[in-house]
Design an enzyme around this catalytic site. Structure first.
Site, PDB file in Angstrom:
ATOM      1  N   SER A 249       0.848  -1.191   0.000  1.00 13.35           N
ATOM      2  CA  SER A 249       0.000   0.000   0.000  1.00 13.35           C
ATOM      3  C   SER A 249       0.883   1.240   0.000  1.00 13.35           C
ATOM      4  O   SER A 249       2.019   1.198   0.502  1.00 13.35           O
ATOM      5  CB  SER A 249      -0.876   0.019   1.258  1.00 13.35           C
ATOM      6  OG  SER A 249      -1.523   1.270   1.387  1.00 13.35           O
TER       7      SER A 249
ATOM      8  N   TYR B 219      -1.427  -0.667  10.423  1.00  9.88           N
ATOM      9  CA  TYR B 219      -1.689  -1.139   9.048  1.00  9.88           C
ATOM     10  C   TYR B 219      -0.521  -0.756   8.135  1.00  9.88           C
ATOM     11  O   TYR B 219      -0.004  -1.591   7.371  1.00  9.88           O
ATOM     12  CB  TYR B 219      -2.991  -0.525   8.541  1.00  9.88           C
ATOM     13  CG  TYR B 219      -3.248  -0.719   7.068  1.00  9.88           C
ATOM     14  CD1 TYR B 219      -3.766  -1.919   6.577  1.00  9.88           C
ATOM     15  CD2 TYR B 219      -2.982   0.306   6.143  1.00  9.88           C
ATOM     16  CE1 TYR B 219      -4.010  -2.092   5.221  1.00  9.88           C
ATOM     17  CE2 TYR B 219      -3.221   0.138   4.790  1.00  9.88           C
ATOM     18  CZ  TYR B 219      -3.738  -1.063   4.342  1.00  9.88           C
ATOM     19  OH  TYR B 219      -3.964  -1.243   2.993  1.00  9.88           O
TER      20      TYR B 219
HETATM   21  P1  NAP Z   1     -11.895  -5.199   0.860  1.00 13.27           P
HETATM   22  O1  NAP Z   1     -12.764  -4.610  -0.189  1.00 13.27           O
HETATM   23  O2  NAP Z   1     -12.152  -4.892   2.297  1.00 13.27           O
HETATM   24  O3  NAP Z   1     -11.864  -6.789   0.652  1.00 13.27           O
HETATM   25  C1  NAP Z   1     -11.076  -7.551   1.514  1.00 13.27           C
HETATM   26  C2  NAP Z   1     -11.009  -8.979   1.017  1.00 13.27           C
HETATM   27  O4  NAP Z   1     -10.105  -9.701   1.865  1.00 13.27           O
HETATM   28  C3  NAP Z   1     -12.342  -9.695   1.089  1.00 13.27           C
HETATM   29  O5  NAP Z   1     -12.421 -10.582  -0.002  1.00 13.27           O
HETATM   30  C4  NAP Z   1     -12.249 -10.456   2.408  1.00 13.27           C
HETATM   31  O6  NAP Z   1     -13.004 -11.658   2.443  1.00 13.27           O
HETATM   32  C5  NAP Z   1     -10.772 -10.812   2.416  1.00 13.27           C
HETATM   33  N1  NAP Z   1     -10.234 -11.072   3.757  1.00 13.27           N
HETATM   34  C6  NAP Z   1     -10.201 -10.248   4.830  1.00 13.27           C
HETATM   35  N2  NAP Z   1      -9.613 -10.867   5.877  1.00 13.27           N
HETATM   36  C7  NAP Z   1      -9.292 -12.115   5.457  1.00 13.27           C
HETATM   37  C8  NAP Z   1      -8.678 -13.230   6.067  1.00 13.27           C
HETATM   38  N3  NAP Z   1      -8.292 -13.198   7.349  1.00 13.27           N
HETATM   39  N4  NAP Z   1      -8.503 -14.358   5.315  1.00 13.27           N
HETATM   40  C9  NAP Z   1      -8.913 -14.416   4.030  1.00 13.27           C
HETATM   41  N5  NAP Z   1      -9.490 -13.377   3.395  1.00 13.27           N
HETATM   42  C10 NAP Z   1      -9.676 -12.253   4.103  1.00 13.27           C
HETATM   43  O7  NAP Z   1     -10.349  -4.805   0.607  1.00 13.27           O
HETATM   44  P2  NAP Z   1      -9.621  -4.102  -0.653  1.00 13.27           P
HETATM   45  O8  NAP Z   1      -9.752  -2.637  -0.507  1.00 13.27           O
HETATM   46  O9  NAP Z   1     -10.022  -4.769  -1.905  1.00 13.27           O
HETATM   47  O10 NAP Z   1      -8.105  -4.456  -0.295  1.00 13.27           O
HETATM   48  C11 NAP Z   1      -7.433  -5.574  -0.843  1.00 13.27           C
HETATM   49  C12 NAP Z   1      -5.947  -5.430  -0.533  1.00 13.27           C
HETATM   50  O11 NAP Z   1      -5.473  -4.196  -1.094  1.00 13.27           O
HETATM   51  C13 NAP Z   1      -5.617  -5.366   0.959  1.00 13.27           C
HETATM   52  O12 NAP Z   1      -4.413  -6.065   1.206  1.00 13.27           O
HETATM   53  C14 NAP Z   1      -5.437  -3.878   1.211  1.00 13.27           C
HETATM   54  O13 NAP Z   1      -4.598  -3.630   2.308  1.00 13.27           O
HETATM   55  C15 NAP Z   1      -4.818  -3.447  -0.095  1.00 13.27           C
HETATM   56  N6  NAP Z   1      -4.976  -2.012  -0.367  1.00 13.27           N
HETATM   57  C16 NAP Z   1      -6.217  -1.451  -0.499  1.00 13.27           C
HETATM   58  C17 NAP Z   1      -6.313  -0.083  -0.738  1.00 13.27           C
HETATM   59  C18 NAP Z   1      -7.633   0.626  -0.883  1.00 13.27           C
HETATM   60  O14 NAP Z   1      -7.659   1.873  -0.867  1.00 13.27           O
HETATM   61  N7  NAP Z   1      -8.739  -0.077  -1.039  1.00 13.27           N
HETATM   62  C19 NAP Z   1      -5.147   0.695  -0.830  1.00 13.27           C
HETATM   63  C20 NAP Z   1      -3.915   0.083  -0.693  1.00 13.27           C
HETATM   64  C21 NAP Z   1      -3.842  -1.275  -0.458  1.00 13.27           C
HETATM   65  P3  NAP Z   1     -14.591 -11.667   2.881  1.00 13.27           P
HETATM   66  O15 NAP Z   1     -15.353 -11.181   1.662  1.00 13.27           O
HETATM   67  O16 NAP Z   1     -14.858 -13.085   3.213  1.00 13.27           O
HETATM   68  O17 NAP Z   1     -14.713 -10.734   4.050  1.00 13.27           O
END
Ligand code: NAP
Length: 248
Positions: free
Chosen positions: A143, A157
Site C-alpha cells: 500500500s 496497518y
Molecule cells: P476489501 O474490499 O475490504 O476486501 C477484503 C477482502 O479480503 C475480502 O475478499 C475479504 O473476504 C478478504 N479477507 C479479509 N480478511 C481475510 C482473512 N483473514 N482471510 C482471508 N481473506 C480475508 O479490501 P480491498 O480494498 O479490496 O483491499 C485488498 C488489498 O489491497 C488489501 O491487502 C489492502 O490492504 C490493499 N490495499 C487497499 C487499498 C484501498 O484503498 N482499497 C489501498 C492500498 C492497499 P470476505 O469477503 O470473506 O470478508
C-alpha cells in the site's frame, strides 16, 4: 490445461476485480474468502457464466491449518498452481499508536503479514523448480501507506505494508533462480469497502483532493497491474514495488 491462480480475498474489492480479469485472461481462478461466501460465490458464478473456470475456497489466511487445507483443495481441483496474489488484508478503526491494544496489533500482523507468508510458503513449495515445480509468479498487495505511514489513522496497518515491501524484496531474491517472480503493488486510495470496514465510509471522498490526479483509483485499475505482473509480459520484472496511486 489452464494456468491456475489463487487470489486471497478474491471475494470483494481489488481481489474480486483481479479474479474476474485473470479469468478473462485465461487463468483458472481459486477465489479465497474469509467469511463472505455469498460474495465469493458471486465472483465464481460470474467467471463460470463467461465460460471460465473458478472455485471458491474458504480460509482465514491467518490460520495455518486453514491455509494448508486450502492449498490441498486447489491441488485436488486444479492439479497445478502457477500464481498467487496475496491480496487478503484488513484495516482497523482509526487510532493513534498510544491507543492500540496488543490484540489489535496481533490481528493486524497475523492477517496482513503472517497470512501472506503462509500462503507464499505453500505456493513456493508447489511452484519452485527446487521442489519439482514449473515456476510461477507471486504478487503481494502492499500500500502507499508503507511510504506515508498513516499517522493518526492506522500506523499499524502501514507498518504491515512496510513488512510486505521487505518480504517482497527478500523473497524475490530467494526464489529468482527457481523460476518464481515476486512483486508487489502499492495502491493509493482505491474505491472499495475496506474504508467503511475501518469506520471511514467517506475516506475516498476525503482523500481524493490530495491525490495529484484528483481522484481515487478503481479496483479494476489495480487488477490490470496485478495481472500484468503475473504474466509473461512481466518476464524480467521481479522484486518490484509498483505504485498505483495517481501520483500520491
Ligand atoms: P476489501 O474490499 O475490504 O476486501 C477484503 C477482502 O479480503 C475480502 O475478499 C475479504 O473476504 C478478504 N479477507 C479479509 N480478511 C481475510 C482473512 N483473514 N482471510 C482471508 N481473506 C480475508 O479490501 P480491498 O480494498 O479490496 O483491499 C485488498 C488489498 O489491497 C488489501 O491487502 C489492502 O490492504 C490493499 N490495499 C487497499 C487499498 C484501498 O484503498 N482499497 C489501498 C492500498 C492497499 P470476505 O469477503 O470473506 O470478508
Amino acid at each position: 490445461m489452464k494456468k491456475t491462480v489463487l487470489i486471497t480475498g478474491g471475494s470483494r474489492g481489488i481481489g474480486a476485480a483481479t479474479a474476474l480479469l485473470a479469468a478473462r485472461r485465461g487463468y483458472a481462478v481459486a477465489v479465497n474468502y474469509a467469511d463472505n461466501a455469498a460474495a465469493a460465490d458471486d465472483v465464481v458464478h460470474r467467471i463460470r457464466a463467461a465460460g471460465g473456470e473458478a472455485l471458491a475456497v474458504q480460509a482465514n489466511v491467518a490460520d495455518e491449518a486453514q491455509v494448508t487445507a486450502m492449498f490441498e483443495k486447489i491441488d485436488v481441483r486444479f492439479g497445478r498452481l502457477d500464481a498467487l496474489v496475496n491480496n487478503a488484508g484488513v484495516v482497523d478503526q482509526t487510532s493513534r499508536v498510544d491507543g492500540m491494544t496488543l490484540a489489535r496489533l496481533q490481528r493486524m500482523f497475523e492477517i496482513n503479514v503472517f497470512g501472506s507468508f503462509l500462503c507464499a510458503r505453500e505456493a513456493v513449495k508447489r511452484m519452485s523448480t527446487k521442489h519439482g515445480g514449473a515456476g510461477g509468479a507471486i504478487v503481494n498487495l502492499s500500500s502507499a501507506a508503507a511510504r506515508i505511514g498513516s499517522p493518526g489513522q492506522y500506523v499499524d496497518y502501514a507498518a504491515t505494508k512496510g513488512a510486505i515491501d521487505t518480504f517482497t524484496l527478500g523473497l524475490a531474491k530467494e526464489v529468482a533462480a527457481e523460476g518464481i517472480r515476486v512483486n508487489a503493488v502499492r495502491p493509493g486510495i482505491i474505491e472499495t469497502e475496506i474504508h467503511a470496514s475501518g469506520g471511514l465510509p467517506n475516506r475516498v471522498r476525503d482523500v481524493a483532493p490530495q491525490v495529484p490526479m484528483q481522484r481515487a483509483g478503481t479496483a479494476e485499475e489495480v487488477a490490470l497491474s496485478i495481472v500484468w505482473l503475473l504474466g509473461d509480459d512481466a518476464a524480467y520484472t521481479t522484486g518490484a514495488l509498483l505504485d498505483i496511486a495517481g501520483g500520491r
